[in-house]
Design a protein around this motif. Structure first.
Motif, PDB file in Angstrom:
ATOM      1  N   UNK A   3       0.850  -1.193   0.000  1.00 15.97           N
ATOM      2  CA  UNK A   3       0.000   0.000   0.000  1.00 15.97           C
ATOM      3  C   UNK A   3       0.885   1.242   0.000  1.00 15.97           C
ATOM      4  N   UNK A   4       0.536   2.210  -0.832  1.00 18.17           N
ATOM      5  CA  UNK A   4       1.265   3.477  -0.850  1.00 18.17           C
ATOM      6  C   UNK A   4       0.664   4.403   0.193  1.00 18.17           C
ATOM      7  N   UNK A  30      -3.715   8.342  -2.110  1.00 20.30           N
ATOM      8  CA  UNK A  30      -3.041   7.543  -1.083  1.00 20.30           C
ATOM      9  C   UNK A  30      -3.229   8.207   0.278  1.00 20.30           C
ATOM     10  N   UNK A  31      -3.170   7.402   1.313  1.00 20.62           N
ATOM     11  CA  UNK A  31      -3.299   7.912   2.674  1.00 20.62           C
ATOM     12  C   UNK A  31      -2.130   8.840   2.997  1.00 20.62           C
ATOM     13  N   UNK A  32      -2.431   9.932   3.685  1.00 18.76           N
ATOM     14  CA  UNK A  32      -1.403  10.848   4.175  1.00 18.76           C
ATOM     15  C   UNK A  32      -1.521  10.876   5.691  1.00 18.76           C
ATOM     16  N   UNK A  33      -0.465  10.452   6.349  1.00 19.99           N
ATOM     17  CA  UNK A  33      -0.421  10.444   7.807  1.00 19.99           C
ATOM     18  C   UNK A  33       0.350  11.685   8.231  1.00 19.99           C
ATOM     19  N   UNK A  34      -0.288  12.544   9.009  1.00 21.23           N
ATOM     20  CA  UNK A  34       0.321  13.806   9.425  1.00 21.23           C
ATOM     21  C   UNK A  34       0.862  13.675  10.846  1.00 21.23           C
ATOM     22  N   UNK A  58       4.035  -1.212   7.128  1.00 19.95           N
ATOM     23  CA  UNK A  58       4.851  -1.037   5.936  1.00 19.95           C
ATOM     24  C   UNK A  58       5.358   0.390   5.957  1.00 19.95           C
ATOM     25  N   UNK A  59       6.494   0.591   5.368  1.00 23.21           N
ATOM     26  CA  UNK A  59       7.065   1.938   5.349  1.00 23.21           C
ATOM     27  C   UNK A  59       6.278   2.836   4.413  1.00 23.21           C
TER      28      UNK A  59
END
Length: 146
Positions: A3-4, A30-34, A58-59
């Motif tokens: 997953x990206x 794609x998901x953006x984790x802040x 996953x990185x």
């Protein structure tokens, strides 16, 4: 296929909103984790501290890293990422307002993949984000570390 997702490490809420808007505008789904500070980013990345209950994920496909962060600054975050075998090849783009030559030099010395100064002009900022997204999410290839 993994997953990206993108990790955005930025403490300025206005910059976060602008970056998220630019990513969305350029088709990034794609998901953006802040993460709001450097310590939080490292804890999340390595599943420690507040995130110790979460399994090692996953990185991210890409880390967008500001330099001027509370608790642990961006250069220290970069240093930790490059020192750990698990994250050594993780693409990290320093995305900052600083145009200080010493910040540019130190970022590259510590192993950043790219140094991008946030343009002040909205249109230039949106174009810079478009180019950044095209390259790092669509063209760049990273080694498979498994």
């Amino acid at each position: 296929m993994p997953k990206k997702w993108i990790m955005l490490v930025e403490d300025d809420s206005d910059h976060v909103a602008l970056i998220l808007r630019a990513l969305k505008r350029h088709g990034v789904t794609d998901e953006v984790v802040v993460m709001l500070d450097g310590e939080e980013a490292l804890d999340y990345l390595y599943s420690r501290g507040l995130f110790s209950a979460r399994p090692l994920p996953e990185l991210p496909t890409l880390v967008l890293l500001d330099l001027k962060l509370p608790k642990v600054n961006g250069l220290e975050v970069l240093q930790h990422i490059r020192a750990d075998e698990r994250t050594r090849f993780l693409p990290v783009v320093v995305l900052t307002s600083s145009d200080e030559q010493r910040d540019v030099q130190e970022s590259y010395r510590l192993g950043t993949n790219s140094y991008v100064r946030k343009p002040v002009d909205f249109i230039q900022f949106m174009e810079a984000m478009h180019q950044l997204v095209q390259y790092w999410l669509n063209l760049n290839q990273v080694p498979n570390l498994e």
